[in-house]
Design an enzyme around this catalytic site. Structure first.
Site, PDB file in Angstrom:
ATOM      1  N   THR A  13       0.812  -1.115  -0.080  1.00 54.94           N
ATOM      2  CA  THR A  13      -0.211  -0.013  -0.078  1.00 54.94           C
ATOM      3  C   THR A  13       0.871   1.220  -0.153  1.00 54.94           C
ATOM      4  OG1 THR A  13      -1.683  -1.328   1.390  1.00 54.94           O
ATOM      5  CG2 THR A  13      -1.745   1.083   1.158  1.00 54.94           C
ATOM      6  N   LYS A 105       6.198   1.459  12.546  1.00 55.40           N
ATOM      7  CA  LYS A 105       6.232   1.738  14.122  1.00 55.40           C
ATOM      8  C   LYS A 105       6.142   0.573  14.944  1.00 55.40           C
ATOM      9  CE  LYS A 105       2.099   0.931  12.575  1.00 55.40           C
ATOM     10  NZ  LYS A 105       1.393   1.417  11.399  1.00 55.40           N
ATOM     11  N   GLU A 129       9.160   9.752  10.056  1.00 56.97           N
ATOM     12  CA  GLU A 129       7.633  10.448  10.195  1.00 56.97           C
ATOM     13  C   GLU A 129       6.204   9.737   9.875  1.00 56.97           C
ATOM     14  OE1 GLU A 129       7.199  14.389  11.191  1.00 56.97           O
ATOM     15  OE2 GLU A 129       5.533  13.174  11.501  1.00 56.97           O
ATOM     16  N   VAL A 132       4.078   7.386  12.676  1.00 57.50           N
ATOM     17  CA  VAL A 132       3.101   7.769  13.764  1.00 57.50           C
ATOM     18  C   VAL A 132       1.910   8.952  12.993  1.00 57.50           C
ATOM     19  CG1 VAL A 132       2.472   9.009  15.997  1.00 57.50           C
ATOM     20  CG2 VAL A 132       4.769   7.718  15.544  1.00 57.50           C
ATOM     21  N   LYS A 205       2.785   3.296  18.776  1.00 58.15           N
ATOM     22  CA  LYS A 205       2.865   4.969  18.356  1.00 58.15           C
ATOM     23  C   LYS A 205       3.089   5.769  19.655  1.00 58.15           C
ATOM     24  CE  LYS A 205       0.319   4.071  14.007  1.00 58.15           C
ATOM     25  NZ  LYS A 205      -1.195   4.314  13.423  1.00 58.15           N
TER      26      LYS A 205
END
Ligand code: NAP
Ligand code: HSE
Length: 432
Positions: A13, A105, A129, A132, A205
């Site tokens: 994805t 994560k 980046e 989360v 997260k």
């Protein structure tokens, strides 16, 4: 124009979204990076699997070595999920001189210490980046833009899948299983959606955010967590009648006993910003002592929002911004001790409790006397009509005043043995 070669490992994805941004919007990334980000290689497991994107000739490979052995490739977006082989692949990439961008994560929460220490030893950078809150630039905001503050609290919706499921159940009366399947079809869910539903993904997260905001190196497994699996359509409806929506909240807050951390389905007052976060959106409400409250809202899952964060990291890495931040912050250094959050028993809060009880005189008194013995003060009690299938059993919803989770849990332990209680115990937090 100067050209910097980059690669992607994992074309699912998110990987597909990143390839799309690099190939279809190269002029945009070039403008921000001052150079072309040239997609040299994309590594997959299976060359014959149908892909949702057409790559230029010679880009697709099933050999990681095509990346590790190519010194011209400077940065790699590693977009495979899970722990292994993600961990070993990241180490191989770092050891072959690449800077690595990740959205994983679970990998950072589990092996962040080892990976970050190794990257520092090698003079390499890890940018994360996208790990989360998907498209919301919360890592940069907390670690850079809010760095003048002592952050005192974070209240966040960090799992797009759970929020999507709760929204569909509340607004469309969608069945839980059907909503999970739709979240999978939309590409929001993890390969194993249990991690979304049981609070694991949000806790991982939250561990990352707690590290950035409070300098706390926390094992995500030590974060008390409940998922949305116990929330039923009736709870969404009862909460609404009380003026609340149910959201899976991840909370990190400085309290007298230390840094309180938890993930729990929570009743949030309708009309407040967190209650209005719908679908796969995430939100993060941060309080800093200088700035006050700041609120971030955006898509927390899905192909293009996540790819947006990954490509921004790629740009930051190749222009040299991310390496400076990475060196300065010394994140996840194993030189620092791990923090043990206060135990759930000590955690203060208000609670929503639902029991299925026999519809007969004296039941209310039995329940409230147990709560009273545990010093739990009741804010409201509502008895709802029972179902036609079992008219002798009715749902009873109790909202408490401020108490502690320990008091609630030990009261529940006694309540569940009362003969009038017919199961169905649900405990949710209430945001004050
Ligand atoms: P995904 O759709 O399952 O894609 C993962 C890809 O990794 C698959 O294409 C898989 O290959 C590939 N892969 C696995 N092992 C590999 C290996 N050894 N070598 C090369 N490729 C390998 O997952 P995703 O949704 O893109 O998520 C990727 C990461 O981003 C995860 O860590 C996830 O938690 C994180 N993330 C996802 C989202 C989101 O909305 N989806 C948002 C934020 C963060 P095959 O195609 O052959 O199976
Ligand atoms: N499965 C995750 C979610 C993807 O639903 O939030 C984004 O990290």
């Amino acid at each position: 124009m100067e050209k910097t070669k980059v690669a992607i490992v994992g074309l699912g994805t998110v990987g597909t979204g990143v390839a799309r941004l690099l190939l279809d919007y190269g002029d945009r990334t070039a403008r921000h990076a001052g150079r072309t980000l040239w997609l040299e290689k994309v590594v997959v497991r299976d060359l014959h699997k149908p892909r949702a994107i057409r790559l230029p000739q010679g880009v697709l490979t099933d050999q990681l070595e095509d990346v590790t052995a190519n010194p011209e490739i400077k940065a790699v977006a590693q977009l495979i999920g899970g722990l292994e082989p993600a961990r070993s692949i990241m180490l191989r990439l770092l050891e072959s001189g690449k800077d690595v961008i990740t959205a994983n994560k679970a990998l950072l929460a589990e092996h962040g210490g080892e990976l970050f220490d190794r990257a520092r030893e090698l003079g390499r950078t890890i940018a994360f980046e996208a790990s989360v809150a998907g498209g919301i630039p919360i890592v940069t905001n907390i670690s850079q833009c809010l760095s003048a503050n002592q952050i005192t609290s974070i209240h966040a919706i960090l799992n797009g899948t759970s929020n999507y499921i709760l929204t569909r159940m509340e607004e469309d009366q969608c069945d839980f299983a059907e909503a999970v399947a739709e979240a999978q079809r939309q590409g929001y869910a993890e390969a194993d959606p249990t991690m979304d539903i049981d609070g694991t993904d949000a806790a991982q997260k939250l561990a990352i955010l707690a590290h950035l905001a409070f300098g706390a190196r926390v094992n995500w497994r030590d974060i008390p967590r409940r998922g949305i699996q116990t929330v039923e359509a009736d709870d969404l409806q009862y909460a609404r009648q009380l003026g609340y929506r149910i959201k899976l909240l991840a909370v990190a807050e400085l309290i007298d006993s230390g840094l309180q951390l938890y993930v729990s389905p929570t009743l949030v007052k309708i009309g407040t910003p967190l209650a209005e976060v719908r679908g796969a959106y995430n939100a993060v409400s941060v309080v800093g002592d200088a700035v006050g409250r700041v609120f971030f809202h955006g898509l927390g899952a899905g192909q293009m929002p996540t790819a947006s964060a990954v490509v921004a990291d790629l740009i930051d890495v190749v222009v040299g911004r991310a390496p400076i931040t990475f060196r300065t912050l010394e994140l996840w250094s194993q030189r620092y001790d791990r923090l043990k959050p206060p135990s759930p028993e000590q955690m203060p809060g208000r609670f929503y409790l639902r029991f299925n009880v026999e519809d007969r005189p004296g039941v209310m008194a039995e329940l409230t006397s147990v709560l009273g013995r545990h010093q739990i003060s009741i804010a409201s009690i509502i008895q709802h009509p029972g179902s036609n299938d079992d008219p002798g059993v009715v749902p009873l919803v109790i909202m408490t005043h401020q108490t502690s989770e320990g008091a609630v849990l030990s009261a529940l332990e006694q309540i569940k043995h009362l003969s009038c209680v017919q199961g169905g115990n649900v405990v949710l937090r209430v945001r004050s």
